[in-house]
Design a protein around this motif. Structure first.
Motif, mmCIF file in Angstrom:
data_model
loop_
_atom_site.group_PDB
_atom_site.id
_atom_site.type_symbol
_atom_site.label_atom_id
_atom_site.label_comp_id
_atom_site.label_asym_id
_atom_site.label_seq_id
_atom_site.Cartn_x
_atom_site.Cartn_y
_atom_site.Cartn_z
ATOM 1 N N LYS B 684 0.497 -1.034 0.012
ATOM 2 C CA LYS B 684 -0.201 -0.244 -0.532
ATOM 3 C C LYS B 684 0.892 1.596 -0.260
ATOM 4 O O LYS B 684 0.551 2.156 -0.226
ATOM 5 C CB LYS B 684 -1.280 0.209 1.532
ATOM 6 N N ASP B 687 2.622 6.196 3.832
ATOM 7 C CA ASP B 687 1.227 6.977 3.536
ATOM 8 C C ASP B 687 1.559 8.750 4.248
ATOM 9 O O ASP B 687 1.970 8.892 5.443
ATOM 10 C CB ASP B 687 -0.261 6.695 4.539
ATOM 11 N N SER B 731 1.025 3.397 8.280
ATOM 12 C CA SER B 731 1.291 2.677 7.521
ATOM 13 C C SER B 731 2.376 1.651 7.587
ATOM 14 O O SER B 731 2.412 1.086 6.168
ATOM 15 C CB SER B 731 1.704 3.838 6.098
ATOM 16 N N PRO B 757 2.293 5.816 -2.910
ATOM 17 C CA PRO B 757 0.896 5.041 -2.234
ATOM 18 C C PRO B 757 0.209 4.044 -3.041
ATOM 19 O O PRO B 757 -0.336 4.731 -4.415
ATOM 20 C CB PRO B 757 -0.226 6.639 -1.648
#
Lengths: 171, 922
Positions: B684, B687, B731, B757
């Protein structure tokens, strides 16, 4: 302070009888005094070479040299024994010894000979009171009319280590 | 006392020095005398004759030194000859373990020298020196007989075979067969007089045959016996060469080998006539092992042999019994004396020598076993993604088989049992009786960990005597269950763990095992002590320096000889090559580390129920061994983070519209003199907003500060951020990332992160190729020279008077581009005399370390040099401003400055000055 000087020495070195001391010695001069080192402790004898001083080491540590690619410390025996410095001559040389598994060089005035010293020629170092340190003298050899001070190179180094500890502690 | 290795070295040194005695050099003769005297005591015990010669030589050299013998050609030559014969005798002794009497002529020559000067004075060193030997003269090589040349030839070949035998893998039958053939080829070279040798060769061939036919209980064991047999054969031949007619010694040797080959001793003691081969049989390889000739029960069924061996107390003999036989009666004898005292049943104590040999065998076994385990581990992972590949399966099977065999030989019962149980499973898989499920793979991998631990225990036990008891029965039971298909629930790895009492899986436990495991498969390797490597690097460095000095010698440069110039430049090329090669010896591929990561990703992914494909590239990229070892920890950390937090769960991934399988790629490559290790994932990503928010919360960043992406990503390495309690929320990245960065910086490397991201992150570690060499700037302060690592230098300048200012008459500061930096006067710092004390006339070097800067006052910059870093011994490393030393171009030692220490010092001092100022002001 006296105690710290003696303890590390006494627990590492085994007392040896005078009979054990008989054997071959390599002798050299500091001024008029002749000293002997056990032959098996001596690695080689080399001429004087450029010594690189190392900061923050005791006065008798002259510095380091390059012994065929190996960097080893060099001590000035005269300074170690509290003798005055002398001018370097072409007889001044470095004796490379193995002390406590470490190779190091010792600067001496001139080399003398390899000699056999029998047990009956050796006597214990006399005591001169507390201000003369005879800890690193194994004994005194009296062969052929000359007096030879037999050195315990391991103890010279260990005394030095104690010095180091003190130097650090004082900082 | 000199070690055997040293004796050889001293001998060589003295011989070398004797060749070029310079009468003007006052040190060389005393030096020689010392070394010769050392030789006397080293040789006294085993080589009295050589010791006598050494003593005479020492006396002569001593007399030369004292001037009682003239240092002239005659005396030097006599000493040189004496040394040569001493060396010859020593070489002989190494081979035969017998002291060769010294050649009379040499002794005569030396004593003649002394007689010449006898009148003057006999020095005290004469005592104990016996001149001349009554013995017959054998000197240097063994007596030359007609067959001598042939013996030498055989010996050379035999030596090669011996080496190969010691190194080959007994499971590789083609290698064994090749060895057997080579052995065959020797037979015709042995003349009829050495029929004992022939018999021996045949017997060894028979052992090899049995290994190939899998008649031996254990191939590894068999090979060891062959290797010993070859050594015995060499001894035997050397004795023949030296003209020794069959003594009792040779007879015993032969009998022992005979037993080892599986012959009853009766036939062995009289093999000469029976096996005396006609050339035809010798030429025909098939003729030499008639099946019926080998009585299978010979070794076990013959009580005479066993009693005989027991009396000899020889471990060779004991292990001889084991070949081909695995009955219970041999088990006791299999115990290796001294290594595992606790387990030694009734085995007689072996001679002291044997214990040493066995300790060697044991350490060989350990490193080999570790290698096999590493290999098995990586192959297992390969197999998992490619289950139909039977070759992979076979490879793993062979690894376990080898370990089992060798462990059995050393009586390591636990290791044998575990390896055996796994072997059973793998065998089942080979026969397709068992399907290799993921759970089974787990069991096998776990067994590898367990075996590593057991090996470590055993090593510790040998080293310290500490007995570690690890209960393997639980594991064994589980293996049985797994093999019988009663598979445990693979979704509950935690319960699996509990079922193995006393066994905790520890990823770090064997961090140095299996280095370069795969590489050994392709190339042949030699294990070398790193101490030796360092010495090699030292000596080669010295060679390059000496070489440069010769080239720059004015006499040489003045010479008009073209040949000389050419030769010197050729020499320079060669020595530079040599240096390069010697430096590269420390380099190892990073493969082993990467393979460990593969294993970890697999385990972690299973634990968190994620599906992750792990790929690696450039695993053959080579790095300094130290770097490879040190990078392990930070890399482990990063990979764990990537699995744990980087890759999302399958559900999340599905929701994000990504394939359920996550991907992690680990790769290594060269870039501009550096190595880059890159860790990519398609998770992912970082962040950005949350990291920034945290940083603002913690006051690391001003709320209105504009930061680039890179700056934000760098924040995760900030200690203030990453060591905070809830970092794993950010994150997922950042747990101990500051530690990661610090570890990498310790290796003089850098770590950077880039992230998108939603589509993943890339961590790249930039590392130097080696820790052993740095690019240094040589600086001069007065007479002394120091080395400043280039990486810490920002710039150098000669300041104008207005750039220099003082603080309260104490600290000095230099203004560089509107910033003030404290000035360190190196000459004051190190207590040396400088050429120039005024900063405006000298030079100032601006250095940086750990984000802080300071200026150094130096006399001159002497240029860049790549130097090999050497440590300073403990008692010399008192100054924090020094990090070590290096040999400079002229052979002198230069100290390496530590920028960290220098900067830290000024920081402390300037802070003090400011406090001083406050105190004075108030």
């Amino acid at each position: 302070m006296e105690e710290t000087m003696t303890t590390p020495v006494s627990d590492t070195a085994v007392e040896r009888s005078l009979e054990d001391l008989a054997g071959k010695y390599f002798t050299f001069f500091l001024g008029k005094e002749e000293y002997g080192l056990e032959i098996l402790k001596v690695r080689e004898i080399i001429g004087m070479m450029d010594v690189t001083p190392v900061p923050r080491t005791p006065g008798f540590v002259r510095g380091v040299i390059n012994l065929r690619g190996k960097v080893i410390p060099v001590v000035e025996l005269r300074r170690k024994f509290g003798m005055p410095d002398v001018e370097q001559t072409n007889e001044t040389c470095i004796i490379v010894v193995q002390a406590r598994g470490v190779e190091m060089g010792a600067i001496v005035d001139r080399v003398s000979e390899v000699t056999d010293i029998a047990a009956e020629e050796i006597q214990e170092a006399p005591s001169f009171g507390s201000n003369v340190d005879t800890d690193f003298i194994l004994g005194i050899g009296k062969s052929a009319g000359h007096v030879k001070l037999l050195l315990d190179i391991d103890r010279i180094l260990s005394a030095q280590e104690v010095d180091q500890v003190q130097a650090v502690a004082q900082n | 006392m000199l070690e055997p290795m040293q004796v050889q070295k001293v001998l060589e040194e003295v011989s070398g020095a004797v060749m070029m005695i310079d009468p003007a050099d006052p040190y060389i003769l005393p030096d020689l005398a010392v070394k010769l005297a050392q030789l006397v005591s080293a040789l006294e015990e085993k080589q009295p004759a050589s010791a006598r010669l050494a003593a005479v030589l020492a006396g002569t050299v001593e007399a030369m030194s004292a001037g009682t013998i003239a240092v002239d050609e005659a005396s030097m030559e006599a000493v040189a000859r004496g040394m040569a014969s001493l060396q010859g005798a020593y070489v002989d002794f190494q081979r035969t373990q017998r002291d060769s009497p010294v050649a009379a002529p040499v002794m005569d020559e030396l004593s003649a020298l002394r007689r010449k000067t006898e009148g003057s004075d006999s020095s005290p060193q004469d005592d104990g020196v016996i001149v001349g030997t009554p013995d017959a003269v054998v000197f240097g090589k063994p007596t030359v007989t007609a067959g001598d040349e042939r013996v030498t030839q055989v010996l050379i070949r035999l030596n090669q075979i011996h080496d190969r035998a010691a190194n080959l893998n007994p499971d590789d039958y083609s290698q064994v067969a090749q060895l057997q053939m080579d052995l065959d080829n020797i037979t015709p070279l042995l003349d009829t007089s050495s029929s004992r040798g022939r018999g021996l060769v045949e017997q060894l061939g028979r052992i090899l045959e049995r290994i190939i036919l899998e008649e031996c209980a254990d191939a590894v064991q068999g090979m060891q016996i062959v290797v010993q047999g070859l050594a015995l054969l060499e001894d035997l031949l050397t004795e023949t060469g030296a003209g020794v007619t069959g003594g009792g010694d040779a007879e015993t040797l032969l009998r022992r080998i005979a037993v080892e080959a599986g012959d009853p001793p009766e036939t062995a003691t009289a093999p000469v006539a029976e096996t005396a081969p006609s050339p035809e049989t010798a030429a025909d390889p098939a003729g030499k092992h008639i099946p019926g000739e080998v009585p299978d029960s010979g070794e076990r069924g013959n009580p005479v042999a066993a009693a005989d061996l027991g009396a000899e107390c020889s471990p060779e003999a004991a292990l001889a019994l084991s070949i081909g036989g695995d009955g219970p009666d041999t088990d006791d004898l299999l115990n290796v004396d001294g290594v595992f005292p606790a387990s030694t049943g009734g085995a007689p104590p072996g001679p002291a020598q044997a214990v040493i040999v066995d300790a060697d065998i044991f350490s060989d076994f350990c490193s080999e076993a570790n290698e096999h385990l590493g290999l098995a581990e990586s192959t297992m992972l390969e197999l998992e993604s490619n289950p139909s590949d039977t070759e992979l399966l076979n490879r793993i099977f062979r690894s376990f088989h080898t370990i089992k065999g060798a462990a059995g030989f050393l009586n390591l019962t636990d290791i044998t049992a575990v390896a055996h149980s796994i072997e059973d499973i793998l065998d089942g898989c080979r026969k397709q009786a068992i399907t290799l499920t993921a759970a089974l793979t787990d069991v096998v991998l776990e067994s590898i960990d367990l075996l590593k631990d057991l090996l470590e225990d055993a090593q510790r036990q040998v080293a310290t005597g500490a007995v570690a008891s690890r209960d393997v029965s639980g594991f064994l039971a589980r293996v049985r269950d797994a093999a019988e298909g009663r598979t445990m629930d693979s979704t509950e790895p935690e319960t699996e763990q509990k079922e193995t009492p006393g066994y905790a899986r520890d990823g770090q436990s064997s961090s140095d095992s299996g280095a370069g495991s795969r590489a050994t498969r392709h190339q042949s390797h030699v294990r070398v002590d790193t101490g030796k490597l360092d010495t090699l690097v030292n000596v080669v460095g010295e060679l390059v320096i000496t070489q440069t000095q010769v080239a720059q010698n004015p006499e040489v440069s003045a010479s008009s000889s073209q040949k000389l110039g050419k030769d010197i430049s050729q020499l320079m090329k060669i020595s530079n090559d040599l240096q390069e090669i010697s430096m590269s010896l420390r380099m190892v591929p990073i493969r082993a580390t990467f393979e460990r990561m593969a294993r970890m990703v697999r385990d972690l992914a299973r634990k968190c129920g994620k599906e992750i494909v792990f790929a690696m590239h450039g695993e053959d990229t080579e790095l300094d061994k130290n770097v490879v070892e040190e990078i392990m920890d930070p890399l482990t950390h990063m990979v764990r983070n990537a699995v744990d937090h980087g890759i999302e769960s399958a559900a999340e991934r599905r929701a994000a519209g990504k394939p359920e399988q996550g991907k992690i790629l680990l790769q290594a490559y060269h870039r501009g003199g550096h190595i880059v290790i890159e860790l990519r994932d398609n998770g992912k990503g970082i962040d950005r907003d949350r990291v920034l928010q945290k940083a603002v919360d913690r006051g690391l960043v001003e709320p209105d500060q504009e930061l680039t992406d890179r700056e934000v990503h760098d924040l995760i390495f900030h200690p203030g951020l990453s060591t905070a309690d809830k970092v794993s929320d950010i994150s997922g990245r950042g747990v101990g990332m500051d530690v990661v960065r610090r570890n990498i910086e310790k290796l003089r490397g850098k770590v950077e992160v880039d992230s998108e991201p939603g589509s993943g992150s890339v961590f790249s570690i930039n590392l130097p190729l080696t820790l052993a060499i740095i690019d240094g700037m040589v600086i001069g302060v007065g007479e002394e020279r120091y080395i400043l690592p280039l990486t810490s230098i920002v710039s150098s300048l000669r300041p104008l008077p207005e750039q220099v200012s003082t603080l309260l008459d104490k600290g000095e500061m230099i203004r560089v581009q509107d910033e003030l930096f404290p000035l360190v006067r190196l000459h004051e710092r190190f207590g040396v005399r400088a050429l120039q004390e005024d900063p405006c006339k000298a030079l100032v070097v601006l250095i940086e370390a750990e984000g802080e800067r300071c200026c150094l006052l130096v006399d001159e910059l002497l240029g860049l040099q790549q130097v090999v870093i050497k440590g300073l011994s403990e008692q010399l490393r008192q100054d924090p401003c020094l990090s070590g030393c290096a040999i400079l171009g002229d052979g002198k030692v230069g100290l390496i400055l530590d920028a960290n220490g220098l900067v830290a010092r000024t920081r402390k001092r300037s802070r003090m000055s400011i406090e001083d100022a406050y105190q004075r002001a108030s």
